[in-house]
Design a protein around this motif. Structure first.
Motif: not given
Lengths: 241, 241
Positions: B93, B97, B193-194, B197
């Motif tokens: 993460t 980011h 990031v979402e 991930m």
């Protein structure tokens, strides 16, 4: 059997493709202005006269390079977005797979285009921007359709489209068929499709290839639950089943 | 209060940063060879003499551009990979980011570097390749650690690392803070990031921010199961709970 004329057509297309890829590599390396047709002919080990059999000139070569892949991508994404016979998961899987294959097979062209966007002359610059806008529009529509259907999470469609374009386009910067021989373009495409689809999908749609019915989602959940209960020794009271 | 010397240092750094970004934009647009320091000074509305207060010359400017972002990325990924106080989900993460923010804030530098890799002279070319190799290595190690911990699916670590690099690097090609004012670099970073991930995570780790214990995975599964059963009218025999 293929006629002599058909064979000649196929051969001409193969040679044209090789010319485009080599020319793109030279333009990307030395700059368009600093590269002449003799350099392209030398790199292909053919005469300048023979080269003119396939191309009309340096400007035409650049126009073909700019139009080829960008128009293909735009048309393919627009066609998928408009296809009412496919669900959004299938559309997105096909879109990503096709983009990765095109980039793995023509890396020099993609690198040239995206490295020299700022130096394209008119009308090519406008045409290139227009093709990219159509691609973004097609991809965003597929994302939005998936969000509406509940298959994708409620992502912002342009941001998601750019995330996927980045993942696919980047292949042109790292994948080399000769160097990465263990991994074919097909294998790379499958791996990136899986990462992209999981990145978008709502939790109940775990994989694009799984069934999408509520029943199959239930079946998967029960399996996971049973596995975790066994793994952790946390037992449910008997259900009488 | 900041001393005059500190203020001067901060000001010098801000100006240096602006010089680097403008110079990168010019180099990317016109080519390094075709751009001279007078062009850079003109674009910044400052004199060539004033420009020399901040930079040593055109070659030093290019060296600073090549080293700055690539070294920062490599060091940051290596540090995260080696950090034993963080779990792999947190590492990834932070890695994604940070990369998105750096690219959203310095797009011209990234586009220049990746568009002109083939034309860099030695020793810069070797140093640039080396920094990229270190970045790939750091990112791959974070992926591998996540796979070993069961947090990520069993992906091929280099392919996954390149997929994520592509998603993050691409920001430099599409995001413009002035044009996309509604979406701050932070918002873009969170969205990417979402997607990244979710693209990597094993199904039981549905989101990086969720708890990672077997217990919380079980709790989520039971919730989903109950929801689906209600939604579909498929009822389980009473469990006596």
């Amino acid at each position: 059997m293929a006629s002599a004329k058909q064979q000649s057509g196929v051969r001409k297309q193969l040679v044209s493709n090789e010319i485009l890829e080599r020319a793109a590599a030279l333009f990307a390396e030395r700059g368009f202005a600093a590269t002449n047709l003799q350099d392209v002919a030398d790199a292909l080990d053919m005469s300048r006269t023979a080269l003119y059999h396939y191309i009309g000139g340096k400007d035409e070569l650049l126009a073909t390079l700019v139009h080829g892949l960008t128009d293909d991508t735009a048309e393919s994404l627009e066609r998928l977005a408009a296809d009412q016979s496919l669900d959004p998961l299938t559309k997105m899987t096909k879109a990503l797979h096709g983009m990765v294959l095109a980039r793995a097979n023509n890396p020099a062209r993609i690198r040239l285009l995206l490295g020299s966007e700022g130096s394209l002359k008119e009308p090519l610059a406008t045409e290139f921007r227009e093709a990219r806008r159509r691609s973004l529009d097609g991809m965003s529509r597929i994302v939005e359709e998936g969000v509406r259907a509940g298959a994708f999470r409620p992502v912002e469609s342009h941001v998601a489209a750019f995330a996927l374009f980045g993942m696919c386009n980047w292949v042109a910067w790292w994948y080399r068929p000769d160097r990465d021989g263990r991994q074919t373009p097909e294998m790379i495409a499958d791996a990136l499709v899986e990462i992209g689809m999981k990145g978008l999908c709502a939790d109940s749609h775990r994989a694009a290839s799984d069934g999408n019915s509520v029943q199959s989602a239930l079946a998967r959940l029960r399996e996971d639950l049973a596995f975790l209960e066994r793994a952790t020794g946390v037992l449910q009271p008997s259900t009488g089943e």
